[in-house]
Design a protein around this motif. Structure first.
Motif, short mmCIF file in Angstrom:
data_model
loop_
_atom_site.label_atom_id
_atom_site.label_comp_id
_atom_site.label_asym_id
_atom_site.label_seq_id
_atom_site.Cartn_x
_atom_site.Cartn_y
_atom_site.Cartn_z
N LEU A 48 0.83 -1.21 0.00
CA LEU A 48 0.00 0.00 0.00
C LEU A 48 0.87 1.26 0.00
O LEU A 48 0.59 2.22 -0.72
CB LEU A 48 -0.94 0.00 1.21
N PHE A 49 1.93 1.25 0.79
CA PHE A 49 2.83 2.40 0.83
C PHE A 49 3.61 2.53 -0.47
O PHE A 49 3.83 3.65 -0.96
CB PHE A 49 3.79 2.31 2.03
N LEU A 50 4.01 1.40 -1.06
CA LEU A 50 4.71 1.43 -2.35
C LEU A 50 3.81 2.01 -3.45
O LEU A 50 4.30 2.63 -4.40
CB LEU A 50 5.19 0.03 -2.74
N GLU A 51 2.49 1.84 -3.29
CA GLU A 51 1.53 2.39 -4.25
C GLU A 51 1.23 3.86 -3.99
O GLU A 51 0.42 4.46 -4.69
CB GLU A 51 0.22 1.58 -4.20
N GLY A 52 1.85 4.43 -2.96
CA GLY A 52 1.67 5.85 -2.68
C GLY A 52 0.57 6.19 -1.70
O GLY A 52 0.25 7.35 -1.48
N LYS A 53 -0.03 5.18 -1.07
CA LYS A 53 -1.08 5.43 -0.09
C LYS A 53 -0.45 6.05 1.17
O LYS A 53 0.68 5.76 1.52
CB LYS A 53 -1.80 4.14 0.30
N LYS A 54 -1.22 6.88 1.83
CA LYS A 54 -0.77 7.53 3.07
C LYS A 54 -1.76 7.25 4.18
O LYS A 54 -2.97 7.22 3.95
CB LYS A 54 -0.66 9.05 2.88
N ARG A 77 9.07 2.23 7.52
CA ARG A 77 9.96 3.31 8.00
C ARG A 77 11.10 3.55 7.01
O ARG A 77 11.48 4.69 6.76
CB ARG A 77 10.51 2.99 9.39
N ALA A 78 11.63 2.46 6.43
CA ALA A 78 12.73 2.58 5.46
C ALA A 78 12.30 3.33 4.20
O ALA A 78 13.13 3.91 3.50
CB ALA A 78 13.27 1.21 5.09
N LEU A 79 10.99 3.34 3.93
CA LEU A 79 10.46 4.08 2.77
C LEU A 79 10.36 5.57 3.07
O LEU A 79 9.93 6.34 2.23
CB LEU A 79 9.08 3.54 2.38
N GLY A 80 10.75 5.97 4.29
CA GLY A 80 10.72 7.38 4.66
C GLY A 80 9.42 7.81 5.32
O GLY A 80 9.17 8.99 5.48
N GLU A 81 8.60 6.85 5.70
CA GLU A 81 7.32 7.15 6.34
C GLU A 81 7.54 7.38 7.84
O GLU A 81 7.40 6.48 8.64
CB GLU A 81 6.31 6.01 6.10
N THR A 82 7.92 8.60 8.18
CA THR A 82 8.21 8.91 9.58
C THR A 82 7.06 9.59 10.29
O THR A 82 7.02 9.62 11.51
CB THR A 82 9.47 9.81 9.67
#
Length: 133
Positions: A48-54, A77-82
């Protein structure tokens, strides 16, 4: 006259492989008018995060098929989702260390209590509205 700012809906992601647990968490989140998305395992959550969902908050189980909760949290977290608030949830209170090491903000033992979830949702709303409490 007092005016109230209507809070934008909180986007919640439930990462849980057990249907009963998903239903319980969904029911509680609906009471706080959350927009709910469900992933059945950590791999789906990361996708979901790789698809750009927030999302504003993630409620994540520990033991799931394909990818565990802590592993999913590490990848998210490694994708920068802080900014997303991540809550690790497990029946095993020894899971706290794994969740915190992976990057969770909070750990809660199952079953999640409504007042505990309510406090977390209020913190997310305050953060979204830049309200300092």
């Amino acid at each position: 006259m007092t005016s109230y700012v209507e809070a934008s809906p909180v986007k919640a992601l439930i990462v849980e492989d057990m249907a009963v647990e998903t239903l319980l968490l969904s029911t509680m989140l609906r009471r706080f008018h959350c927009e709910i998305t469900v992933a059945k395992n950590g791999k789906e959550a990361v996708q979901l995060f790789l698809e750009g969902k927030k999302f504003d908050i993630i409620l994540c189980d520990k033991e799931m098929p394909l990818m565990s909760g802590p592993e999913a949290i590490e990848r998210i977290r490694a994708l920068g989702e802080t900014d997303v608030n991540i809550v690790g949830i497990s029946t095993n209170d020894k899971a706290q260390e794994a969740f915190m090491r992976a990057g969770a903000d909070v750990f809660v033992t199952k079953p999640m209590k409504l007042d505990v979830l309510g406090t977390m949702i209020q913190e997310v709303i305050n953060k979204k509205n830049n309200v300092v409490v």
